[in-house]
Scaffold this active site. Structure first.
Site, PDB file in Angstrom:
ATOM      1  N   GLY A 137      -8.082  -3.804 -13.699  1.00  0.00           N
ATOM      2  CA  GLY A 137      -8.649  -4.878 -12.877  1.00  0.00           C
ATOM      3  C   GLY A 137      -8.556  -6.191 -13.593  1.00  0.00           C
ATOM      4  O   GLY A 137      -8.394  -6.222 -14.820  1.00  0.00           O
ATOM      5  N   CYS A 139      -6.825   0.746 -18.701  1.00  0.00           N
ATOM      6  CA  CYS A 139      -6.881  -0.708 -18.918  1.00  0.00           C
ATOM      7  C   CYS A 139      -8.321  -1.222 -18.774  1.00  0.00           C
ATOM      8  O   CYS A 139      -9.158  -0.888 -19.605  1.00  0.00           O
ATOM      9  CB  CYS A 139      -5.891  -1.386 -17.969  1.00  0.00           C
ATOM     10  SG  CYS A 139      -5.531  -3.071 -18.462  1.00  0.00           S
ATOM     11  N   TYR A 140      -8.633  -1.962 -17.728  1.00  0.00           N
ATOM     12  CA  TYR A 140     -10.029  -2.413 -17.542  1.00  0.00           C
ATOM     13  C   TYR A 140     -10.974  -1.207 -17.523  1.00  0.00           C
ATOM     14  O   TYR A 140     -12.062  -1.236 -18.113  1.00  0.00           O
ATOM     15  CB  TYR A 140     -10.120  -3.194 -16.222  1.00  0.00           C
ATOM     16  CG  TYR A 140     -11.508  -3.691 -15.855  1.00  0.00           C
ATOM     17  CD1 TYR A 140     -11.971  -4.921 -16.313  1.00  0.00           C
ATOM     18  CD2 TYR A 140     -12.349  -2.933 -15.029  1.00  0.00           C
ATOM     19  CE1 TYR A 140     -13.240  -5.381 -15.967  1.00  0.00           C
ATOM     20  CE2 TYR A 140     -13.610  -3.386 -14.684  1.00  0.00           C
ATOM     21  CZ  TYR A 140     -14.058  -4.611 -15.152  1.00  0.00           C
ATOM     22  OH  TYR A 140     -15.306  -5.053 -14.811  1.00  0.00           O
ATOM     23  N   HIS A 192      -0.772   1.601 -19.077  1.00  0.00           N
ATOM     24  CA  HIS A 192      -0.763   2.105 -17.693  1.00  0.00           C
ATOM     25  C   HIS A 192       0.123   3.349 -17.563  1.00  0.00           C
ATOM     26  O   HIS A 192       1.336   3.224 -17.381  1.00  0.00           O
ATOM     27  CB  HIS A 192      -0.263   1.004 -16.744  1.00  0.00           C
ATOM     28  CG  HIS A 192      -1.238  -0.106 -16.576  1.00  0.00           C
ATOM     29  ND1 HIS A 192      -2.244  -0.072 -15.638  1.00  0.00           N
ATOM     30  CD2 HIS A 192      -1.397  -1.264 -17.251  1.00  0.00           C
ATOM     31  CE1 HIS A 192      -2.977  -1.172 -15.728  1.00  0.00           C
ATOM     32  NE2 HIS A 192      -2.477  -1.910 -16.705  1.00  0.00           N
ATOM     33  N   GLU A 204       0.438   5.231 -15.088  1.00  0.00           N
ATOM     34  CA  GLU A 204       0.932   5.372 -13.707  1.00  0.00           C
ATOM     35  C   GLU A 204       2.224   4.599 -13.459  1.00  0.00           C
ATOM     36  O   GLU A 204       2.909   4.827 -12.464  1.00  0.00           O
ATOM     37  CB  GLU A 204      -0.160   4.901 -12.713  1.00  0.00           C
ATOM     38  CG  GLU A 204      -0.439   3.403 -12.673  1.00  0.00           C
ATOM     39  CD  GLU A 204      -1.381   2.896 -13.770  1.00  0.00           C
ATOM     40  OE1 GLU A 204      -1.545   3.587 -14.784  1.00  0.00           O
ATOM     41  OE2 GLU A 204      -1.953   1.799 -13.618  1.00  0.00           O
ATOM     42  N   ASP A 215       5.404   3.919  11.618  1.00  0.00           N
ATOM     43  CA  ASP A 215       4.013   4.388  11.655  1.00  0.00           C
ATOM     44  C   ASP A 215       3.581   4.819  13.052  1.00  0.00           C
ATOM     45  O   ASP A 215       3.019   5.892  13.242  1.00  0.00           O
ATOM     46  CB  ASP A 215       3.071   3.294  11.130  1.00  0.00           C
ATOM     47  CG  ASP A 215       3.532   2.739   9.799  1.00  0.00           C
ATOM     48  OD1 ASP A 215       4.345   3.423   9.155  1.00  0.00           O
ATOM     49  OD2 ASP A 215       3.104   1.645   9.419  1.00  0.00           O
ATOM     50  N   LYS A 250       3.122   5.143   2.817  1.00  0.00           N
ATOM     51  CA  LYS A 250       4.354   5.064   3.610  1.00  0.00           C
ATOM     52  C   LYS A 250       5.334   6.213   3.337  1.00  0.00           C
ATOM     53  O   LYS A 250       5.880   6.805   4.265  1.00  0.00           O
ATOM     54  CB  LYS A 250       5.050   3.734   3.288  1.00  0.00           C
ATOM     55  CG  LYS A 250       6.088   3.334   4.287  1.00  0.00           C
ATOM     56  CD  LYS A 250       5.438   2.616   5.417  1.00  0.00           C
ATOM     57  CE  LYS A 250       6.391   2.127   6.454  1.00  0.00           C
ATOM     58  NZ  LYS A 250       5.658   1.389   7.503  1.00  0.00           N
TER      59      LYS A 250
END
Ligand code: XMP
Length: 518
Positions: free
Chosen positions: A62, A89-90, A177, A179, A233, A374
């Site tokens: 964040g 991180c944060y 990170h 991810e 969608d 998505k």
């Protein structure tokens, strides 16, 4: 917490959202491991997490500083609750502080690639067989002291405590990170946390989602009205409902006059002919364009388009109804980005399909895809037998070309925008590049530039071509297309599109620009 989310989260992983740009990515990486993951508000009470029986919690990154007044904080009971925690991180800095360590503004910021030395093999780093890893960092604050109850697992030149764990081995923190795909071994670290520490259940798959959704949608009472736009969608929403409730589904395709070239024909072909869905086509283009006349403020245009859609549905529903439900193809990031579900993420744009429907609508809104990303929707569409050209078509905003015609939507600008976008799509298809980019289109504003046609001076429109690469539309970069392709697009547009004398190429990333010009 959204009720269905709570059901799914049993044995899954909750990601608490502290506003970091990669928060969604954490969810997607966990889901890629076959474990359900949802992004929840940063201050979700521990009681709710326990009631949902989550297997573990990830604290996202964040932009705030953990020591600043008003910084977003998790429920303080989290760190004593026994729920496994991974702080990123944060989130890592929150964890360190919660255990009595110090976090301060660092002398040196660390952005991008960093070399991290693994000090404790196994555990979080199980299966990562290297002593030095390239890890992605993005921080200005650093942990300067960690409590004696914490073990250092890795360090970098600027972060002596790049990865830590608590003595009981149930809470971990990483300054980098995992991810992000640039982080070596990142997916292995997430997997080690999710399975070895959280013992999460591997029960999330699109096949499973399809089965559960069909069963739950089948229990909807009455008739369902579904607006289809031709986009992925709404098409997948319609196909899913068709499978669940068949003849009780009625689709309506509203031609707003703000659609991409060829969209209406493509929808007719696959919905009514290929899938056998009940569908009514309404040409409402005159009404939409009249409602937009004289308006140039983007948010106002979005609201007007949203209202015009709702009016069309209501009119259709009262003529052909009763319908008890209105189905919409809202996706997970739309829910989050519109600030409806969670944390400190601010409202960036009012997506018409989330924010703009009048509250007096007489049908209940059903959003079967609201938990999906998505790529998951595309996988679901493939399972439902949708053709690849529909599944692979670029995302298109609900308010259509009204957000790609900057300023007032006039017939001249609209036609130029539609035709120029057709050219962009065609050239990218011919060059084999269409599937490699996130979105590609042309937009047009009120700029008039001087050109020459034959020997004559001619003042005409300038269109801007925009082609972006992205993974989830939260961030995007402009596509470095070969010069010959840009040239081909430009010359075809000026040759084929009436009234256009000049073509520009947008080279802004998101941020600071958003993908759509308005
Ligand atoms: P922005 O422009 O915010 O867009 O960077 C992110 C993604 O969302 C799409 N988009 C919209 N979709 N209604 C929608 O259904 C909208 O009002 C809207 N605005 C943007 C955009 O095309 C991009 O993929």
């Amino acid at each position: 917490m959204i009720p269905t989310e709570r059901e799914e989260l049993k044995g899954g992983v909750a990601v608490l959202d502290f506003g970091g740009q990669y928060a969604h990515l954490i969810c997607r990486r966990v889901r890629a491991l076959g474990v359900y993951s949802a992004l929840l508000p940063h201050d979700t009470p521990v009681g709710d997490l326990e009631a949902a029986r989550v297997a573990g919690v990830v604290l996202s990154g964040g932009p705030a500083s953990v020591y600043a007044g008003g910084a977003p904080m998790p429920d303080p009971a989290l760190f004593e609750s026994g729920i496994p925690v991974l702080g990123i991180c944060y989130g890592y800095q929150l964890l360190v502080r919660a255990h009595g360590g110090d976090v301060l503004k660092a002398d040196k910021r660390e952005y991008g690639r960093s070399s991290v030395r693994v000090l404790e093999r196994g555990g979080l780093f199980k299966g990562v067989d290297k002593d030095e890893l390239v890890c992605w960092m993005s921080h200005t604050d650093s942990a300067t002291r960690i409590p004696s109850t914490m073990q250092v697992l890795a360090s970098s030149d600027n972060s002596p405590f790049a990865a830590v764990r608590t003595a009981d081995g149930r809470q971990f923190g990483v300054q980098f990170h995992p991810e992000v795909s640039h982080t070596e071994g990142g997916q292995a670290m997430l997997s080690n946390f999710v399975f070895d520490v959280c013992h999460a259940e591997r029960k999330w798959s699109i096949e499973g989602f399809l089965k559960r959704s069909v069963a739950s949608l089948a229990s909807l009472e009455g008739r369902v009205l579904c607006a289809v736009s031709g986009g992925v969608d709404s098409s997948v929403t319609a196909a899913l409902l068709q499978r669940a409730i068949g003849p009780r589904l009625h689709c309506v395709f509203i031609d707003t006059g703000l659609l991409r070239s060829g969209e209406a024909d493509a929808v007719r072909q696959f919905l009514s002919e290929d899938l056998g869905v009940n569908v009514t086509f309404i040409d409402a283009s005159r009404r939409f364009l009249d409602a937009l006349a004289g308006l140039s403020d983007p948010e106002e245009k979005r609201r007007v388009v949203g209202r015009a859609f709702a009016d069309e549905f209501e009119a259709f529903a009262s003529a052909e109804g009763p319908f008890q439900h209105l189905a919409q193809g809202t996706l997970y990031p739309d829910v989050i980005e519109s600030g409806r579900s969670t944390g400190p993420a601010s409202v960036i744009k009012t997506h018409h399909n989330v924010g703009g429907l009048p509250s007096g609508l007489s049908m209940k809104v059903v959003e079967p895809l609201r938990e999906l990303y998505k790529d998951e929707v595309r996988a679901l569409g493939a399972l439902l037998g949708l053709p690849q050209n529909v599944l692979r078509r670029h995302p298109f905003p609900g308010p259509g070309l009204s957000v790609r015609v900057v300023g007032e939507v006039t017939a001249e600008k609209l036609a130029a925008c539609k035709e120029a976008s057709r050219v962009v799509e065609e050239v990218l298809q011919e060059e084999g590049l269409y599937g490699k980019v996130w979105q590609a289109f042309a937009y047009v504003g009120d700029d008039r530039v001087t050109g020459v046609l034959g020997d004559e001076r001619r003042v005409g429109l300038q269109v801007t071509v925009k082609v972006v690469e992205s993974v989830d539309a939260m961030t995007a970069d402009w596509a470095k297309l070969p010069a010959e392709v840009l040239e081909k697009i430009s010359s075809r547009i000026t040759n084929e599109v009436e009234g256009v004398v000049s073509v520009a190429y947008a080279i802004s990333s998101k941020p600071p620009a958003t993908i759509e010009p308005q």
